[in-house]
Design a protein around this motif. Structure first.
Motif, short mmCIF file in Angstrom:
data_model
loop_
_atom_site.label_atom_id
_atom_site.label_comp_id
_atom_site.label_asym_id
_atom_site.label_seq_id
_atom_site.Cartn_x
_atom_site.Cartn_y
_atom_site.Cartn_z
N LYS A 1 1.81 19.13 20.54
CA LYS A 1 0.98 20.07 21.31
C LYS A 1 -0.41 20.24 20.71
N THR A 2 -0.48 20.53 19.43
CA THR A 2 -1.77 20.80 18.81
C THR A 2 -2.66 19.56 18.84
N GLY A 3 -2.09 18.41 18.56
CA GLY A 3 -2.88 17.17 18.63
C GLY A 3 -3.41 16.91 20.03
N LEU A 4 -2.58 17.17 21.04
CA LEU A 4 -3.03 16.98 22.42
C LEU A 4 -4.13 17.98 22.76
N VAL A 5 -3.96 19.24 22.39
CA VAL A 5 -5.00 20.23 22.66
C VAL A 5 -6.30 19.81 21.99
N GLU A 6 -6.23 19.39 20.75
CA GLU A 6 -7.43 18.97 20.02
C GLU A 6 -8.13 17.81 20.76
N ARG A 7 -7.37 16.82 21.17
CA ARG A 7 -7.95 15.68 21.88
C ARG A 7 -8.51 16.08 23.23
N LEU A 8 -7.80 16.97 23.95
CA LEU A 8 -8.28 17.42 25.25
C LEU A 8 -9.58 18.21 25.12
N VAL A 9 -9.68 19.07 24.13
CA VAL A 9 -10.92 19.82 23.92
C VAL A 9 -12.07 18.85 23.73
N SER A 10 -11.91 17.87 22.84
CA SER A 10 -12.98 16.90 22.61
C SER A 10 -13.34 16.13 23.87
N GLU A 11 -12.33 15.68 24.60
CA GLU A 11 -12.55 14.89 25.82
C GLU A 11 -13.25 15.71 26.90
N ILE A 12 -12.79 16.91 27.12
CA ILE A 12 -13.32 17.73 28.21
C ILE A 12 -14.72 18.25 27.87
N VAL A 13 -14.95 18.61 26.62
CA VAL A 13 -16.29 19.02 26.19
C VAL A 13 -17.26 17.85 26.35
N ALA A 14 -16.82 16.63 26.00
CA ALA A 14 -17.67 15.44 26.15
C ALA A 14 -18.03 15.19 27.61
N ARG A 15 -17.24 15.70 28.53
CA ARG A 15 -17.53 15.56 29.96
C ARG A 15 -18.47 16.67 30.46
N GLY A 16 -18.89 17.56 29.56
CA GLY A 16 -19.88 18.56 29.92
C GLY A 16 -19.35 19.93 30.26
N PHE A 17 -18.07 20.17 30.05
CA PHE A 17 -17.48 21.48 30.33
C PHE A 17 -17.40 22.31 29.06
N THR A 18 -17.40 23.63 29.23
CA THR A 18 -17.16 24.52 28.09
C THR A 18 -15.66 24.84 28.05
N VAL A 19 -15.12 24.85 26.84
CA VAL A 19 -13.67 25.02 26.66
C VAL A 19 -13.41 26.00 25.52
N SER A 20 -12.46 26.89 25.72
CA SER A 20 -11.93 27.72 24.64
C SER A 20 -10.42 27.50 24.59
N THR A 21 -9.80 27.94 23.52
CA THR A 21 -8.35 27.79 23.38
C THR A 21 -7.72 29.11 22.97
N VAL A 22 -6.47 29.27 23.36
CA VAL A 22 -5.63 30.37 22.90
C VAL A 22 -4.36 29.73 22.38
N LYS A 23 -3.97 30.06 21.17
CA LYS A 23 -2.78 29.48 20.54
C LYS A 23 -1.79 30.59 20.24
N HIS A 24 -0.55 30.39 20.68
CA HIS A 24 0.50 31.36 20.37
C HIS A 24 1.17 30.97 19.06
N ALA A 25 1.36 31.93 18.19
CA ALA A 25 2.07 31.71 16.93
C ALA A 25 3.36 32.50 16.98
N HIS A 26 4.44 31.88 16.57
CA HIS A 26 5.75 32.54 16.63
C HIS A 26 6.05 33.39 15.41
#
Length: 164
Positions: free
Chosen positions: A14-39
């Motif tokens: 999950k974390t690796g995918l989120v990290e890659r998606l943030v980079s990919e989507i930001v590179a496409r010109g969008f602004t991105v934030s994340t929220v992570k749930h910790a157990h």
């Protein structure tokens, strides 16, 4: 703000995918934030630091600020966990918020799956999971992506939230 989730069992990527998606989507010109749930109980500061000492003394909130960033820590002090919808109101508006975890919330999600975990696929019984990202071939009604095909997953997420 558009919201889309990444969910799955522990150690599924999950974390690796989120990290890659943030980079990919930001590179496409969008602004991105994340929220992570910790157990578990977690600390973003450490014993001996001033902010830690403030929290340990009983402060409800501790705000740290520097020339580079600021962070607000809020202690629940026995109050119930804050729902995702309330947490989202704390964020500055962006194009997309990627939410890691929060399995029980109703927002659309893609599930990460690794065969080695031996865990069942959540998408089989969770209607909020609209796709699967896996390291193995899986037969599902929902779309299935290669866990490492970040560009295709990003295309899917952006299409799902109306930014595609």
């Amino acid at each position: 703000m558009k919201v889309f989730g990444i969910t799955g069992w522990k150690n599924t990527g999950k974390t690796g995918l989120v990290e890659r998606l943030v980079s990919e989507i930001v590179a496409r010109g969008f602004t991105v934030s994340t929220v992570k749930h910790a157990h578990h109980s977690f600390d973003v500061d450490h014993e001996g630091r001033d902010s830690y000492r403030h929290r340990e003394a009983g402060a409800r909130e501790v705000l740290l600020s520097s020339g580079n960033r600021w962070a607000l820590m809020h202690e629940l002090r026995g109050a119930p966990e804050v729902p995702l919808a309330d947490l989202l109101t704390k964020l500055t508006p962006v194009d997309l918020v990627l939410v890691e975890g929060f399995k029980a919330e109703g927002h659309s999600k893609i599930e990460c799956h690794r065969a080695a975990t031996g865990k069942d696929i959540l998408a089989k019984t969770d209607a909020s999971i609209v796709a699967l990202a896996s390291d193995t071939q899986v037969d599902l009604a929902q779309p299935v992506f290669d866990l490492n095909d970040t560009a295709a997953i990003a295309d899917f997420v952006l299409e799902q939230v109306g930014l595609g």
